[in-house]
Design a protein around this motif. Sequence first.
Motif, PDB file in Angstrom:
ATOM      1  N   GLU A 185       0.845  -1.190   0.000  1.00 12.98           N
ATOM      2  CA  GLU A 185       0.000   0.000   0.000  1.00 12.98           C
ATOM      3  C   GLU A 185       0.881   1.241   0.000  1.00 12.98           C
ATOM      4  N   GLY A 186       0.867   1.957  -1.107  1.00 12.42           N
ATOM      5  CA  GLY A 186       1.637   3.192  -1.188  1.00 12.42           C
ATOM      6  C   GLY A 186       3.132   2.998  -1.015  1.00 12.42           C
ATOM      7  N   GLY A 187       3.651   1.909  -1.556  1.00 14.34           N
ATOM      8  CA  GLY A 187       5.084   1.654  -1.437  1.00 14.34           C
ATOM      9  C   GLY A 187       5.503   1.079  -0.106  1.00 14.34           C
ATOM     10  N   ILE A 188       4.541   0.644   0.706  1.00 14.00           N
ATOM     11  CA  ILE A 188       4.837   0.062   2.023  1.00 14.00           C
ATOM     12  C   ILE A 188       4.202  -1.320   2.106  1.00 14.00           C
ATOM     13  N   ILE A 189       4.965  -2.290   2.577  1.00 14.87           N
ATOM     14  CA  ILE A 189       4.456  -3.649   2.742  1.00 14.87           C
ATOM     15  C   ILE A 189       3.738  -3.758   4.080  1.00 14.87           C
ATOM     16  N   GLN A 190       2.496  -4.202   4.034  1.00 13.40           N
ATOM     17  CA  GLN A 190       1.687  -4.376   5.237  1.00 13.40           C
ATOM     18  C   GLN A 190       1.399  -5.859   5.454  1.00 13.40           C
ATOM     19  N   LEU A 191       1.372  -6.277   6.708  1.00 11.34           N
ATOM     20  CA  LEU A 191       1.092  -7.666   7.057  1.00 11.34           C
ATOM     21  C   LEU A 191      -0.298  -7.796   7.650  1.00 11.34           C
ATOM     22  N   ARG A 192      -1.081  -8.723   7.107  1.00  6.71           N
ATOM     23  CA  ARG A 192      -2.364  -9.067   7.719  1.00  6.71           C
ATOM     24  C   ARG A 192      -2.095 -10.207   8.699  1.00  6.71           C
ATOM     25  N   ARG A 193      -1.980  -9.859   9.965  1.00  7.98           N
ATOM     26  CA  ARG A 193      -1.557 -10.805  10.990  1.00  7.98           C
ATOM     27  C   ARG A 193      -2.450 -12.046  11.040  1.00  7.98           C
ATOM     28  N   GLU A 194      -3.744 -11.852  10.840  1.00 10.39           N
ATOM     29  CA  GLU A 194      -4.660 -12.979  10.961  1.00 10.39           C
ATOM     30  C   GLU A 194      -4.479 -13.999   9.846  1.00 10.39           C
ATOM     31  N   ALA A 195      -3.860 -13.595   8.725  1.00  8.26           N
ATOM     32  CA  ALA A 195      -3.678 -14.509   7.598  1.00  8.26           C
ATOM     33  C   ALA A 195      -2.323 -15.197   7.617  1.00  8.26           C
ATOM     34  N   CYS A 196      -1.390 -14.690   8.400  1.00  7.54           N
ATOM     35  CA  CYS A 196      -0.024 -15.239   8.423  1.00  7.54           C
ATOM     36  C   CYS A 196       0.015 -16.564   9.180  1.00  7.54           C
ATOM     37  N   THR A 197       0.690 -17.558   8.594  1.00  4.19           N
ATOM     38  CA  THR A 197       0.840 -18.872   9.235  1.00  4.19           C
ATOM     39  C   THR A 197       2.262 -19.107   9.734  1.00  4.19           C
ATOM     40  N   SER A 198       3.112 -18.100   9.665  1.00  4.88           N
ATOM     41  CA  SER A 198       4.497 -18.189  10.147  1.00  4.88           C
ATOM     42  C   SER A 198       5.319 -19.221   9.384  1.00  4.88           C
ATOM     43  N   CYS A 199       5.039 -19.377   8.085  1.00  3.16           N
ATOM     44  CA  CYS A 199       5.796 -20.365   7.307  1.00  3.16           C
ATOM     45  C   CYS A 199       7.200 -19.876   6.982  1.00  3.16           C
ATOM     46  N   GLY A 200       7.438 -18.569   6.997  1.00  6.28           N
ATOM     47  CA  GLY A 200       8.775 -18.039   6.761  1.00  6.28           C
ATOM     48  C   GLY A 200       9.186 -17.973   5.308  1.00  6.28           C
ATOM     49  N   ALA A 201       8.295 -18.323   4.381  1.00  4.04           N
ATOM     50  CA  ALA A 201       8.661 -18.298   2.959  1.00  4.04           C
ATOM     51  C   ALA A 201       9.035 -16.886   2.520  1.00  4.04           C
ATOM     52  N   CYS A 202       8.326 -15.891   3.036  1.00  4.06           N
ATOM     53  CA  CYS A 202       8.602 -14.506   2.657  1.00  4.06           C
ATOM     54  C   CYS A 202       9.960 -14.048   3.175  1.00  4.06           C
ATOM     55  N   VAL A 203      10.338 -14.523   4.364  1.00  2.00           N
ATOM     56  CA  VAL A 203      11.607 -14.127   4.971  1.00  2.00           C
ATOM     57  C   VAL A 203      12.769 -14.575   4.098  1.00  2.00           C
ATOM     58  N   MET A 204      12.710 -15.820   3.631  1.00  2.73           N
ATOM     59  CA  MET A 204      13.786 -16.342   2.792  1.00  2.73           C
ATOM     60  C   MET A 204      13.736 -15.754   1.383  1.00  2.73           C
ATOM     61  N   ALA A 205      12.566 -15.306   0.946  1.00  6.23           N
ATOM     62  CA  ALA A 205      12.434 -14.794  -0.424  1.00  6.23           C
ATOM     63  C   ALA A 205      12.913 -13.357  -0.558  1.00  6.23           C
ATOM     64  N   CYS A 206      12.912 -12.600   0.528  1.00  2.11           N
ATOM     65  CA  CYS A 206      13.263 -11.178   0.444  1.00  2.11           C
ATOM     66  C   CYS A 206      14.750 -11.005   0.120  1.00  2.11           C
ATOM     67  N   PRO A 207      15.073 -10.385  -1.015  1.00  2.00           N
ATOM     68  CA  PRO A 207      16.484 -10.228  -1.376  1.00  2.00           C
ATOM     69  C   PRO A 207      17.227  -9.235  -0.503  1.00  2.00           C
ATOM     70  N   GLN A 208      16.507  -8.362   0.182  1.00  2.00           N
ATOM     71  CA  GLN A 208      17.141  -7.352   1.026  1.00  2.00           C
ATOM     72  C   GLN A 208      17.115  -7.716   2.507  1.00  2.00           C
ATOM     73  N   LEU A 209      16.619  -8.906   2.831  1.00  2.00           N
ATOM     74  CA  LEU A 209      16.496  -9.336   4.240  1.00  2.00           C
ATOM     75  C   LEU A 209      15.715  -8.305   5.056  1.00  2.00           C
ATOM     76  N   ALA A 210      14.673  -7.756   4.425  1.00  2.00           N
ATOM     77  CA  ALA A 210      13.891  -6.713   5.087  1.00  2.00           C
ATOM     78  C   ALA A 210      12.794  -7.274   5.975  1.00  2.00           C
ATOM     79  N   LEU A 211      12.504  -8.575   5.859  1.00  2.00           N
ATOM     80  CA  LEU A 211      11.499  -9.204   6.705  1.00  2.00           C
ATOM     81  C   LEU A 211      12.194  -9.926   7.846  1.00  2.00           C
ATOM     82  N   GLU A 212      11.784  -9.609   9.052  1.00  2.00           N
ATOM     83  CA  GLU A 212      12.432 -10.166  10.246  1.00  2.00           C
ATOM     84  C   GLU A 212      11.437 -11.023  11.018  1.00  2.00           C
ATOM     85  N   MET A 213      11.837 -12.268  11.311  1.00  2.00           N
ATOM     86  CA  MET A 213      10.988 -13.159  12.081  1.00  2.00           C
ATOM     87  C   MET A 213      11.848 -13.865  13.126  1.00  2.00           C
ATOM     88  N   PRO A 214      12.100 -13.201  14.259  1.00  2.00           N
ATOM     89  CA  PRO A 214      12.945 -13.778  15.300  1.00  2.00           C
ATOM     90  C   PRO A 214      12.470 -15.164  15.720  1.00  2.00           C
TER      91      PRO A 214
END
Length: 498
Positions: A185-214
Amino acid sequence: MRDERMTVRVLLCQDVEDKGLPVASLLSFLQEQGVEAQVASQLCPHPYQIAQKAKGADQLIVATCYRWEAAGELEEYARRAGVSPLAFQVVPLARICEGDPRPLEKAQASLAMAVLRARAFPGARPENLRPYLLPRQRRITRRALFSLSSLSYRPIPTVHRARCRAEDGCRQCVHTCPHEALEEEGGIIQLRREACTSCGACVMACPQLALEMPGWSPEEVRAELEAALAYGQGRGIAFICPQIAPPGGPWMAVRVPCASAVSVAALLFALQGGAVAVGHCRHQCQSGLRQVVEARLDFCRSLLTALGKDPVIIPLVDATDGHIDLPVPPLQERGPTSIGPIAGAGADAQAILSLTGDHLLTLAHEGAPLGVAQVDESSCTLCSSCAFSCPTGALGYEEREGQAFLSFEATLCIACGQCVESCPERERGAIAIWRGVDTATLREGRKTVAKDEMVSCQRCGERVATAKMLSRLEGLLGAQFSSRRMAQLCQDCRGLPL
């Protein structure tokens, strides 16, 4: 930020002694690792001891006999001690050492893996946690209807805005997420928490390591894998998710949030130490990206075959009731003591180059994590759209000494195709993506793929456009193209009197 002063504590169930694992040897090994270690009598049948013994620990590792699930009772007692659910690990020593020819060695290696993973913990914020109710494991009684199921927590990713390239058009995480939990949305990535299953696929896919999942960060997985290779003494590497029990026998379990979060880099580094297997929890899978995982495994198998090697890659192993049945792998020589990154732009290329050495090969494969941008210099106008839309910087644009240059660095290309989508001349074949690996191209480094003369404003000297761009405009506009206005003056000077 990782806190180098964090306290890592290991609680060791004394009953592992009865399973053939000498507690004194394990304690001595842990002391050599520089961690706090305590022995707890009957810790497995009486886990309430965790609430008291874990107080003051930043990272907690509970070494049990057979219990392997962190979620539930064990995690609850750890939370009572003030330990974050993301900083809690369970290592079932007796379970994982069953069937191994050298059980003490494997127990020590497994503890070292947990310790190094704990030290790689990047820290967490409240927004990284999402509570959920554990499913009931027994028949519901009338009394149970008045009580709630146990509460547990899942990690969810957050976006590091300074690293994210969404403003430049990058949508890798959005396209990767199988549940549409990420939106732009407007150049910003938003997370819909209720839809996330914590699979981590997005974390590994991000080329800039911009997604953090401790708890499931690439740094933690890499630390555990590196320890498995260093301490595992040639045992196989099995990547498993939280739904699967760690395997026994000569296999070292590296925990990942989901099979879909195992990158090609992780697989190839693991293969340097011996056999590799990836467990799949079937209908419980958090991502549903089975075909993606199978394509990656097949790519790794094809790559090693092309190198004339005999890859010991077990096909995707389905779990039954949370357990995977693995064959006895051939024990290899000790693996590498250090490995490169397993995520981010350039990670897969580094792993491929490390594996291929001086071999020259070209391999086209749908599961390849890399690609080559093929630029047709006769059609390219050097408008720079592809370079500014590239999320990894594989394509670069610069102007110097009166010329414009478009360059390409193959090690950074992830074959996302964003450059093709942004190219106004794609219908003329100005740019295309070839998915696969060409080791010669990977070793070339950054090279110029197109260049042209820059046309300067005759009034002020500022750049107007490339000669090819002006020629293309003239071809499109025909008689409407004004050489005087469009080709000889910059945008600022066109409004001034001639």
